[in-house]
Design a protein around this motif. Structure first.
Motif, PDB file in Angstrom:
ATOM      1  N   ARG A   6      24.690  28.301  38.311  1.00  0.00           N
ATOM      2  CA  ARG A   6      23.396  27.751  38.712  1.00  0.00           C
ATOM      3  C   ARG A   6      23.417  26.244  38.709  1.00  0.00           C
ATOM      4  O   ARG A   6      24.233  25.611  38.048  1.00  0.00           O
ATOM      5  N   ALA A   8      20.486  23.376  37.855  1.00  0.00           N
ATOM      6  CA  ALA A   8      19.182  23.447  37.183  1.00  0.00           C
ATOM      7  C   ALA A   8      18.522  22.067  37.069  1.00  0.00           C
ATOM      8  O   ALA A   8      18.402  21.517  35.981  1.00  0.00           O
ATOM      9  N   PRO A   9      18.104  21.503  38.189  1.00  0.00           N
ATOM     10  CA  PRO A   9      17.521  20.160  38.124  1.00  0.00           C
ATOM     11  C   PRO A   9      16.093  20.153  37.586  1.00  0.00           C
ATOM     12  O   PRO A   9      15.379  21.149  37.692  1.00  0.00           O
ATOM     13  N   SER A  10      15.698  19.031  37.006  1.00  0.00           N
ATOM     14  CA  SER A  10      14.301  18.822  36.614  1.00  0.00           C
ATOM     15  C   SER A  10      13.644  18.012  37.730  1.00  0.00           C
ATOM     16  O   SER A  10      14.186  16.972  38.124  1.00  0.00           O
ATOM     17  N   GLU A  42      13.818  23.198  36.432  1.00  0.00           N
ATOM     18  CA  GLU A  42      13.520  23.029  35.001  1.00  0.00           C
ATOM     19  C   GLU A  42      12.319  22.089  34.851  1.00  0.00           C
ATOM     20  O   GLU A  42      12.466  20.883  34.642  1.00  0.00           O
ATOM     21  N   TYR A 196      13.918  22.303  26.115  1.00  0.00           N
ATOM     22  CA  TYR A 196      15.089  22.473  26.981  1.00  0.00           C
ATOM     23  C   TYR A 196      16.042  23.523  26.396  1.00  0.00           C
ATOM     24  O   TYR A 196      16.471  24.446  27.093  1.00  0.00           O
ATOM     25  N   VAL A 200      16.810  27.038  28.355  1.00  0.00           N
ATOM     26  CA  VAL A 200      18.083  27.143  29.073  1.00  0.00           C
ATOM     27  C   VAL A 200      18.864  28.379  28.613  1.00  0.00           C
ATOM     28  O   VAL A 200      19.506  29.071  29.412  1.00  0.00           O
TER      29      VAL A 200
HETATM   30  N1  GLU Z   1      17.852  20.361  33.618  1.00  0.00           N
HETATM   31  C1  GLU Z   1      19.024  19.791  33.055  1.00  0.00           C
HETATM   32  C2  GLU Z   1      19.252  18.423  33.644  1.00  0.00           C
HETATM   33  O1  GLU Z   1      18.666  18.089  34.687  1.00  0.00           O
HETATM   34  C3  GLU Z   1      20.260  20.623  33.314  1.00  0.00           C
HETATM   35  C4  GLU Z   1      20.458  21.615  32.260  1.00  0.00           C
HETATM   36  C5  GLU Z   1      21.698  22.487  32.350  1.00  0.00           C
HETATM   37  O2  GLU Z   1      22.389  22.481  33.369  1.00  0.00           O
HETATM   38  O3  GLU Z   1      21.922  23.196  31.383  1.00  0.00           O
HETATM   39  O4  GLU Z   1      20.005  17.670  33.069  1.00  0.00           O
END
Ligand code: GLU
Length: 286
Positions: A6, A8-10, A42, A196, A200
């Motif tokens: 995956r 997983a951007p914020s 995220e 987080y 996650v």
């Molecule tokens: N949302 C996290 C970030 O933007 C990524 C988390 C992950 O890949 O576990 O840094």
């Protein structure tokens, strides 16, 4: 087990070259294995997440030539799931509420001692002031913390496999290190209903992630994730913490690095192949 990874951007800012590298690498690895590449938004920090950033993320990733199955998981839709996981830890007697602010924590921590780390992957190591409090008495002024001492005793501590050249090998969780150098991490942040780390771990399990591909900056946090997986009875994926894309001064790119935003390169006429090249990735065959 099908290779499933995956990105997983914020949605708290524009995607920059570092994000593009991470997303393309995960996508390429999945394609090479005949597996799946999933996207997860995220957005638990609702004070910073914006729908327009989310829309821009989708647009940039599509432009880069990546595809992913729909619907996309959005963390803000899964708060009850994180609550269930927290309750599981609370029933085990591993959580407590804490209302210390930054100054309280600094004062209680006292003067730095030689050889004793002050900061871990979850920030300043918590001195334990609120440790005797009960989660049943938590209010919305509290965060919820994990009692690390009890957690390492309750868990059947696992190891995890890392496949990036930088960290390659099997890494064992070290209870001493978790207590001294990580400490009582936050499981639920104020006004967020989760953190987080908790999200996650739950989401990687719920999405059937077999390979977590992400930046080397998260390598230290992985021991927290594997500990939580052990406690919650969730599977541990294989990890691949890739190198970070740095600017000309060697600093890693941050959200505010608009100069490296994919949208800006696009506006200047760059192609997806140019982005691959800038990130040091092989040309796409597709
Ligand atoms: N949302 C996290 C970030 O933007 C990524 C988390 C992950 O890949 O576990 O840094």
């Amino acid at each position: 087990m099908t290779f499933t990874t995956r990105f997983a951007p914020s949605p708290t800012g524009p995607l920059h070259l570092g994000h593009a590298y991470s997303a393309i690498l995960a996508h390429d690895m999945a394609m090479a294995e005949g597996g799946s590449f999933l996207l997860r938004i995220e957005d638990i920090d609702q004070s910073r997440a914006r729908p327009e950033w989310e829309a821009q993320i989708f647009e940039d990733l599509e432009w880069l030539g990546l595809t992913w199955p729909l619907p996309v998981m959005r963390q803000s839709d899964h708060l009850p799931r994180y609550r269930t996981a927290l309750d599981q830890l609370t029933v085990m007697g591993l959580t407590y509420p804490c209302r210390c602010n930054r100054a309280d924590i600094e004062n209680a921590a006292g003067a730095p001692q030689e050889g004793v780390p002050q900061f871990g992957p979850d920030g300043r190591i918590y001195p334990g002031t609120c440790r005797a409090r009960l989660t049943s008495e938590a209010t919305d002024k509290d965060v919820i913390r994990l009692n690390m001492m009890k957690a390492v005793q309750a868990a059947d501590l696992r190891s995890f496999t890392e496949t990036s050249p930088e960290f390659e090998g099997i890494h064992h969780l070290d209870p001493e290190q978790l207590i001294m150098a990580v400490g009582d991490i936050i499981l639920v942040r104020r006004n967020m209903g989760t953190s987080y780390h908790l999200s996650v771990v739950v989401d990687d399990a719920d999405q059937g992630i077999t390979h977590a591909v992400r930046g080397a900056d998260l390598f230290e946090a992985t021991q927290i994730h594997v500990l939580l997986q052990s406690l919650l009875g969730l599977p541990t994926p294989i990890y691949h913490h890739h190198r970070l894309i740095r600017d000309a001064h060697g600093k890693r790119l941050a959200k505010r690095d608009d100069a490296r935003a994919i949208a800006k390169y696009r506006a200047e006429g760059a192609t997806p192949q140019d982005i691959r090249e800038m990130a040091g990735l092989p040309a796409s065959s597709g």
